[in-house]
Design a protein around this motif. Structure first.
Motif, short mmCIF file in Angstrom:
data_model
loop_
_atom_site.label_atom_id
_atom_site.label_comp_id
_atom_site.label_asym_id
_atom_site.label_seq_id
_atom_site.Cartn_x
_atom_site.Cartn_y
_atom_site.Cartn_z
N TYR B 33 -101.20 35.26 -63.61
CA TYR B 33 -102.27 36.23 -63.14
C TYR B 33 -102.15 35.87 -61.36
O TYR B 33 -102.22 34.56 -61.23
CB TYR B 33 -103.65 35.86 -63.47
N TYR B 35 -104.88 36.31 -58.17
CA TYR B 35 -106.27 36.63 -57.97
C TYR B 35 -106.43 36.63 -56.52
O TYR B 35 -105.84 35.87 -55.81
CB TYR B 35 -107.33 35.92 -58.65
N PRO B 43 -113.34 35.06 -57.46
CA PRO B 43 -112.10 35.75 -57.54
C PRO B 43 -111.90 37.18 -58.22
O PRO B 43 -112.65 37.42 -59.29
CB PRO B 43 -111.22 34.79 -58.54
N LEU B 45 -109.16 39.79 -59.93
CA LEU B 45 -107.89 39.92 -60.60
C LEU B 45 -106.84 41.05 -60.13
O LEU B 45 -107.37 42.06 -59.52
CB LEU B 45 -107.85 40.27 -62.08
N GLN B 48 -101.50 40.96 -63.52
CA GLN B 48 -101.24 40.09 -64.56
C GLN B 48 -99.75 40.56 -65.20
O GLN B 48 -99.20 41.53 -65.36
CB GLN B 48 -102.04 40.38 -65.88
N VAL B 55 -98.08 43.23 -66.83
CA VAL B 55 -99.19 44.08 -68.22
C VAL B 55 -100.12 44.92 -67.28
O VAL B 55 -100.17 45.84 -67.89
CB VAL B 55 -99.91 42.85 -68.70
N ASP B 56 -100.60 44.58 -66.15
CA ASP B 56 -101.45 45.46 -65.50
C ASP B 56 -101.55 45.07 -64.16
O ASP B 56 -101.54 43.86 -63.70
CB ASP B 56 -102.84 45.29 -66.06
N SER B 58 -103.12 47.58 -61.99
CA SER B 58 -104.08 48.76 -61.39
C SER B 58 -105.12 48.14 -60.22
O SER B 58 -105.61 48.97 -59.40
CB SER B 58 -105.17 49.10 -62.38
N GLN B 59 -105.27 46.75 -60.18
CA GLN B 59 -106.24 46.34 -58.99
C GLN B 59 -105.16 45.93 -57.86
O GLN B 59 -105.79 45.66 -56.72
CB GLN B 59 -107.11 45.19 -59.48
#
Lengths: 111, 115
Positions: B33, B35, B43, B45, B48, B55-56, B58-59
């Motif tokens: 990950y 952060y 922190p 995210l 990932q 995996v993701d 989106s942020q």
């Protein structure tokens, strides 16, 4: 997403005092971690405690998942306990399973 | 057991420049990950990885941030071009597996200052 609230935001204590830090969360969880961020920025794992009680030396933690809170107890505080204490729970967004952090409790232990 | 390694520890750059951070997770940890921690906050995210796949993300502000984990071990996070609001500590973490019931371990972070 899950909401994480920590209290108090700031705490100043004398060396030797005991303290209780609280973490409230909005949803049921199967993962909760407590971290200590030291003055150099390192996040140190204290407890992985989705439920129940654990103890490690002067520190202990209790999570009551059904009531959505966790407590971190520090006994006989030392100056090296100073720093920020974070509670973190599973991130709920997208497909990730990282952590969502509270804003932390800033603890200062005075000699 | 060696922990999560990150470099550099500190970086100062001018806005609009580019910067890259490196992370080596704990040996055997499949999940990695990144952060971002802004001063005074917890922190947040960004992305990932599971092995070498995302995996993701989106942020992750994908107009300027990118990350890769080509061989499923080390990872690099890049910012190009940097903005003043990117000043923060960038933390890398790893866990043995994916899943919400797994413990994550963090590196020491890279403190970025954009001037």
């Amino acid at each position: 997403g899950i909401q994480v609230e920590q209290s108090p935001p700031d705490l100043i204590l004398q060396e030797g005092a005991n303290s209780t830090l609280r973490c409230n969360f909005s949803d049921s969880v199967n993962n909760l971690q407590w971290f200590h961020q030291n003055p150099w920025g390192q996040l140190i794992n204290l407890f992985y405690i989705p439920s129940g009680t654990k103890q490690n030396g002067r520190l202990s933690a209790t999570t009551v998942a059904t009531e959505r809170y966790s407590l971190l107890y520090i006994s006989s505080s030392q100056t090296t306990d100073s720093g920020v204490y974070f509670c973190a729970l599973p991130y709920s967004g997208g497909g990730a399973d990282g952590l969502t952090f509270g804003k932390g409790t800033h603890l200062i232990i005075q000699p | 057991e060696a922990g999560v390694a990150q470099s550099p520890r500190y970086k100062i750059i001018e806005k609009r420049q580019s910067v890259a951070f490196w992370c080596n997770p704990i040996s055997g940890h499949a999940t990695l990950y990144w952060y971002q921690q802004i001063l005074g906050q917890g922190p947040k995210l960004l992305i990932q990885f599971q092995n070498n796949g995302v995996v993701d993300d989106s942020q992750l502000p994908k107009d300027r941030f990118s990350a890769e984990r080509l061989k499923g071990v080390d990872s690099t996070l890049k910012i190009q071009p940097a903005k003043l609001e990117d000043s923060a500590v960038y933390l890398c973490a790893s866990s043995l597996t994916a899943g919400v019931d797994t413990e994550a371990f963090f590196g020491q972070g890279t403190r970025l200052t954009v001037v």
